[in-house]
Design a protein around this motif. Sequence first.
Motif, PDB file in Angstrom:
ATOM      1  N   ILE A   8      24.236   1.307 -15.050  1.00 44.76           N
ATOM      2  CA  ILE A   8      25.589   1.328 -14.022  1.00 44.76           C
ATOM      3  C   ILE A   8      26.139   2.762 -13.503  1.00 44.76           C
ATOM      4  N   VAL A   9      25.494   2.402 -11.778  1.00 42.80           N
ATOM      5  CA  VAL A   9      25.318   3.549 -10.779  1.00 42.80           C
ATOM      6  C   VAL A   9      27.487   3.767 -10.019  1.00 42.80           C
ATOM      7  N   GLU A  10      26.597   4.942 -10.564  1.00 42.08           N
ATOM      8  CA  GLU A  10      28.594   4.986  -9.429  1.00 42.08           C
ATOM      9  C   GLU A  10      28.247   5.726  -7.839  1.00 42.08           C
ATOM     10  N   ALA A  11      29.478   5.464  -6.939  1.00 46.00           N
ATOM     11  CA  ALA A  11      29.619   5.455  -5.298  1.00 46.00           C
ATOM     12  C   ALA A  11      30.605   5.268  -5.424  1.00 46.00           C
ATOM     13  N   PRO A  12      30.598   6.968  -3.895  1.00 46.16           N
ATOM     14  CA  PRO A  12      32.152   7.287  -4.047  1.00 46.16           C
ATOM     15  C   PRO A  12      33.067   6.203  -3.220  1.00 46.16           C
ATOM     16  N   THR A  13      33.706   6.096  -3.076  1.00 44.96           N
ATOM     17  CA  THR A  13      35.195   5.045  -2.896  1.00 44.96           C
ATOM     18  C   THR A  13      34.792   5.411  -1.452  1.00 44.96           C
ATOM     19  N   ASN A  14      34.403   6.384  -0.540  1.00 47.43           N
ATOM     20  CA  ASN A  14      35.212   6.540   1.229  1.00 47.43           C
ATOM     21  C   ASN A  14      32.911   7.150   0.986  1.00 47.43           C
ATOM     22  N   GLY A  15      32.624   6.785   0.491  1.00 48.01           N
ATOM     23  CA  GLY A  15      31.018   6.833   0.549  1.00 48.01           C
ATOM     24  C   GLY A  15      30.357   5.878   1.202  1.00 48.01           C
ATOM     25  N   PRO A  16      28.893   5.884   2.068  1.00 45.31           N
ATOM     26  CA  PRO A  16      28.244   4.615   2.650  1.00 45.31           C
ATOM     27  C   PRO A  16      27.916   3.648   1.982  1.00 45.31           C
ATOM     28  N   ASP A  17      28.056   3.766   0.416  1.00 44.28           N
ATOM     29  CA  ASP A  17      27.580   2.694  -0.853  1.00 44.28           C
ATOM     30  C   ASP A  17      28.389   1.766  -1.462  1.00 44.28           C
ATOM     31  N   ALA A  18      30.407   2.333  -1.316  1.00 45.26           N
ATOM     32  CA  ALA A  18      30.972   1.248  -0.902  1.00 45.26           C
ATOM     33  C   ALA A  18      31.042   0.293  -1.396  1.00 45.26           C
ATOM     34  N   GLY A  19      30.738  -0.249  -0.741  1.00 45.89           N
ATOM     35  CA  GLY A  19      31.224  -1.579   0.367  1.00 45.89           C
ATOM     36  C   GLY A  19      29.469  -2.931  -0.320  1.00 45.89           C
ATOM     37  N   LEU A  20      28.869  -2.036  -1.273  1.00 47.60           N
ATOM     38  CA  LEU A  20      27.489  -3.253  -1.365  1.00 47.60           C
ATOM     39  C   LEU A  20      28.000  -4.582  -2.515  1.00 47.60           C
ATOM     40  N   GLU A  21      27.437  -5.627  -1.560  1.00 44.84           N
ATOM     41  CA  GLU A  21      27.851  -6.390  -2.457  1.00 44.84           C
ATOM     42  C   GLU A  21      27.422  -6.632  -3.687  1.00 44.84           C
ATOM     43  N   VAL A  22      27.710  -8.150  -4.714  1.00 40.28           N
ATOM     44  CA  VAL A  22      26.628  -8.795  -5.417  1.00 40.28           C
ATOM     45  C   VAL A  22      25.736  -9.242  -4.716  1.00 40.28           C
ATOM     46  N   GLY A  23      24.269  -9.009  -5.870  1.00 37.47           N
ATOM     47  CA  GLY A  23      23.637  -9.911  -4.807  1.00 37.47           C
ATOM     48  C   GLY A  23      22.818  -9.009  -4.203  1.00 37.47           C
ATOM     49  N   ALA A  24      22.697  -7.941  -3.671  1.00 37.66           N
ATOM     50  CA  ALA A  24      22.440  -7.148  -2.544  1.00 37.66           C
ATOM     51  C   ALA A  24      21.228  -6.419  -3.425  1.00 37.66           C
ATOM     52  N   PRO A  25      19.706  -6.133  -3.473  1.00 34.45           N
ATOM     53  CA  PRO A  25      18.830  -5.459  -3.298  1.00 34.45           C
ATOM     54  C   PRO A  25      19.091  -4.079  -3.033  1.00 34.45           C
ATOM     55  N   VAL A  26      18.654  -3.075  -4.341  1.00 39.16           N
ATOM     56  CA  VAL A  26      18.914  -1.512  -3.114  1.00 39.16           C
ATOM     57  C   VAL A  26      18.003  -0.977  -4.384  1.00 39.16           C
ATOM     58  N   ARG A  27      17.687   0.274  -3.865  1.00 42.86           N
ATOM     59  CA  ARG A  27      17.345   1.116  -4.451  1.00 42.86           C
ATOM     60  C   ARG A  27      17.562   2.589  -5.485  1.00 42.86           C
ATOM     61  N   ILE A  28      16.981   3.058  -6.811  1.00 39.44           N
ATOM     62  CA  ILE A  28      18.072   3.924  -7.111  1.00 39.44           C
ATOM     63  C   ILE A  28      17.184   4.953  -7.313  1.00 39.44           C
ATOM     64  N   ALA A  29      17.901   6.210  -7.218  1.00 35.80           N
ATOM     65  CA  ALA A  29      16.720   7.618  -7.021  1.00 35.80           C
ATOM     66  C   ALA A  29      17.428   7.995  -8.375  1.00 35.80           C
ATOM     67  N   ILE A  30      16.110   7.974  -8.723  1.00 36.50           N
ATOM     68  CA  ILE A  30      16.375   8.739 -10.279  1.00 36.50           C
ATOM     69  C   ILE A  30      15.379   9.989 -10.669  1.00 36.50           C
TER      70      ILE A  30
END
Length: 362
Positions: A324-346
């Motif tokens: 599970i990854v969180e993103a602020p509601t008012n941030g640039p990642d709030a509108g990602l859609e199901v199925g979208a490819p992403v990269r996660i920084a850890i």
Amino acid sequence: MPALTLERLEKRYPGHTAASSVSLSVKDGEFISLLGPSGCGKTTVLRMVAGLIQPMSGRILIDTRDVTNLPTNKRKIGLVFQSYALFPHMSVFDNVAFGLRRQGIEGDELKKRVSEALTSVRLTSYGDRLPRQLSGGQQQRVAVARSIAPRPSILLFDEPLSNLDASLRDEMQIELKRLQREVGITTLFVTHDQGEAMSMSDRVCVLAHGVVQQFATPEEIYHRPATGFVAGFIGRPNRLSGRLVHRAGQACHVQIKEGPLLAVGSTAGLADGAPVDVVVRQEDLRFVHAQDVGRPAVDGRISLRSFVGSRVQYVVALGSVEVIVEAPTNGPDAGLEVGAPVRIAIDPEHVYVNAERTAEGA
């Protein structure tokens, strides 16, 4: 001078250890929370301090006085129960005066002490009311006033906010912290809610299976968890399992079972190939964008999206495992859609690795 000292307290029941060598030293005026899941021993420790449960071994000192074998009414403590335990047929004044009258205090001194206690909890004009005429928060404050009126050395709270709704609970956290600071009384507070413990306390004692896992400031517990249990209990954890991989001349990694290879900051002396439990908190994961170069990252795909007010929660598939990854509601990642490819920084420093558990325990 410590206001409260617990020395190797032990309490066992058939088939269950409620407290195992619990030792704490609480400074005068500190607000200390006992935090942990149900059955961890926190209420048992509180009740031993209160004299409601007798330890099998160990000592309890209040203001350097050994009270281990003293009855509750000889310990100079105030106790606020989860249910508040107000007398329904008595007025607010008489509820607060109850303990004082048992001490033989009457007349002008009684009125003065009750008035001071009610003023402290901002209920000065409520003395004539009955408990049923009060809100839940007001009843809770009456219970606090009744406990502080006899001027105890230690104030004990047994999950006093658990019966309140969320907004009132937040309000009462602030009220209790303010009151504790103004009165300056040493406080021991039992809760299973990490938000309460972290926001209210000077230090937090995390317990699991009757054992103290860590006793430190909220910041230390959050950023430098001492055990795998603390890392997995504090914050919002993603729990994974894998195997340690040491590579000569490179950072240590852990190969997540059916998932990615993650760099880790500390392996606590674990051997190459050791099976490990891995905790990465939701709030420590970030989506990587084109401008974020040089940060350890893994590829994934959005599986689910949930809007939860101030943040959006994404379930991200990393191979055959999900985090599970969180993103602020008012941030640039709030509108990602199901199925979208992403990269996660850890960040390797936020990957907590501990030896895999072979039996129940912390």
